[in-house]
Write an enzyme that holds these catalytic residues in place. Sequence first.
Site, PDB file in Angstrom:
ATOM      1  N   PRO A 101      36.114  43.923  48.939  1.00 32.04           N
ATOM      2  CA  PRO A 101      36.572  43.535  47.596  1.00 32.04           C
ATOM      3  C   PRO A 101      36.272  42.077  47.248  1.00 32.04           C
ATOM      4  O   PRO A 101      36.459  41.175  48.074  1.00 32.04           O
ATOM      5  CB  PRO A 101      38.080  43.795  47.664  1.00 32.04           C
ATOM      6  CG  PRO A 101      38.217  44.902  48.659  1.00 32.04           C
ATOM      7  CD  PRO A 101      37.169  44.630  49.688  1.00 32.04           C
ATOM      8  N   CYS A 102      35.836  41.858  46.005  1.00 29.06           N
ATOM      9  CA  CYS A 102      35.440  40.523  45.568  1.00 29.06           C
ATOM     10  C   CYS A 102      36.521  39.716  44.853  1.00 29.06           C
ATOM     11  O   CYS A 102      36.398  38.490  44.775  1.00 29.06           O
ATOM     12  CB  CYS A 102      34.207  40.611  44.676  1.00 29.06           C
ATOM     13  SG  CYS A 102      34.437  41.539  43.150  1.00 29.06           S
ATOM     14  N   PRO A 103      37.616  40.323  44.293  1.00 28.12           N
ATOM     15  CA  PRO A 103      38.586  39.513  43.561  1.00 28.12           C
ATOM     16  C   PRO A 103      39.159  38.313  44.318  1.00 28.12           C
ATOM     17  O   PRO A 103      39.484  37.305  43.684  1.00 28.12           O
ATOM     18  CB  PRO A 103      39.681  40.528  43.207  1.00 28.12           C
ATOM     19  CG  PRO A 103      38.959  41.822  43.080  1.00 28.12           C
ATOM     20  CD  PRO A 103      37.921  41.771  44.168  1.00 28.12           C
ATOM     21  N   PRO A 104      39.296  38.350  45.672  1.00 29.79           N
ATOM     22  CA  PRO A 104      39.823  37.161  46.340  1.00 29.79           C
ATOM     23  C   PRO A 104      38.959  35.916  46.179  1.00 29.79           C
ATOM     24  O   PRO A 104      39.435  34.802  46.415  1.00 29.79           O
ATOM     25  CB  PRO A 104      39.884  37.590  47.815  1.00 29.79           C
ATOM     26  CG  PRO A 104      40.019  39.074  47.773  1.00 29.79           C
ATOM     27  CD  PRO A 104      39.181  39.489  46.596  1.00 29.79           C
ATOM     28  N   PHE A 105      37.686  36.092  45.782  1.00 26.09           N
ATOM     29  CA  PHE A 105      36.754  34.971  45.745  1.00 26.09           C
ATOM     30  C   PHE A 105      36.139  34.712  44.369  1.00 26.09           C
ATOM     31  O   PHE A 105      35.455  33.717  44.179  1.00 26.09           O
ATOM     32  CB  PHE A 105      35.614  35.209  46.749  1.00 26.09           C
ATOM     33  CG  PHE A 105      36.100  35.603  48.114  1.00 26.09           C
ATOM     34  CD1 PHE A 105      36.671  34.665  48.964  1.00 26.09           C
ATOM     35  CD2 PHE A 105      36.010  36.916  48.555  1.00 26.09           C
ATOM     36  CE1 PHE A 105      37.125  35.026  50.216  1.00 26.09           C
ATOM     37  CE2 PHE A 105      36.465  37.288  49.811  1.00 26.09           C
ATOM     38  CZ  PHE A 105      37.026  36.340  50.641  1.00 26.09           C
TER      39      PHE A 105
END
Length: 430
Positions: free
Chosen positions: A90-94
């Site tokens: 998943p990309c939302p953390p970055f």
Amino acid sequence: MALEVVEICAGAGGQALGLHRAGFVHRLAFELDPNACETLRMNARAGRVTVSDPDLAANGNWVVPGDVADPQNWHPEDFRGIDLLAGGVPCPPFTVAGKQLGATDERDLFAWAVTQVKTVRPRALLLENVRGLSMPRFAGYRQHVLDQLRSFGYAAEWRLLHASDYGVPQLRPRFVLIAMAPEDFAYFHWPEPTGPAPTVGDTLKDLLGKRGWKDVGAWTEKADKIAPTIVGGSKKHGGADLGPSRAKRAWKEMGVDALGLANDDDIPDQDAKYEIGPKLTCEMVARLQGWDDKEFSWEFFGRKTTKYRQIGNAFPPPVAKALGKAIAAALSHEGEPREQDLDTEHDPIYRALQTNGGFMTAAQIARTTKLALEPHELERRISLLGRDFHIEIRNGKAPAAYKLGEFKAFLGQESHARHEQFQQLKSKIS
């Protein structure tokens, strides 16, 4: 003999298809979204991706639904020695558009995935994420990942790749991590760009013109750029559209109405007129992600918004193919070996604190790193590290001193807060 891959956070199959075209066969794929799971199964049955066990391909059990980090789903010892462990975690953390919570985001599986290398011992690791992970905010996070892989006996390298360099008509930078044993990594060469990508107009003119739209030629000339990054795949937001305000302005300049998507049968007829331009269908957006009706043919399960979420979260198949071919070549020791820098430094302050293991004053950090930092800049850098690592600060009569503590990221710990957070927000995670 074909190379085998286990893919985590597989999404709707952009990476799966690209790796298939690079000669890999799938042993298993893990994915949280049930609609994306069905997309993967459907395409395997149609022969668009190869599964090493034909029975699993036929019954769909090569796709494991649910949270890959759940021990009931994921058994890393079963895949020991696999040729490739790959994933688009998943990309939302970055992401720059988000809060950049990194290691404290319940969706962050990047560090967890890297930790699996210790048990799985894959011949190669491929993980991709958004450009935000390449920024200074995550320098310490990246350094920790490289140091951990090196402790496992792997050489690793990050690289920011642009999808448009590989024929994808879209501005879509992706930050990619590759790791292998040093003797194999010596033969890994990042894929060379294949040339300029086609424009949006050239990519979509046949689809928009298939009902005889007489203005398609003028529209094609106006849509003479590559697309903004395709977004809108989050379950936290509403229906499908082509992105935030800045992206919508770019679409408008190309004659595309970005306020929503058209249904599959809403193709302009001969005399269609628009104030801005036509809306795009899911098929058209998939074209802009690198899928086509030839080498990268693919079908998506579900209705419009469901399909668009899958498409919007995907890794473009042509980029995955280019990386897959480069990995396969390295594992076969093709070409000439290259010089390797196995001690790349992303964050010298993290490295100094981590190596020292104890408290360090600003003066000690400056001497060790050879950085001439003003006090406020050092505090800022320490503060950034503190978002992903526990930092102990000692104050008193002596100058302040800092000590690097544990990584905050989820690595599989039973006691980690990620479990409760994940269950609470599971329905919104994509």
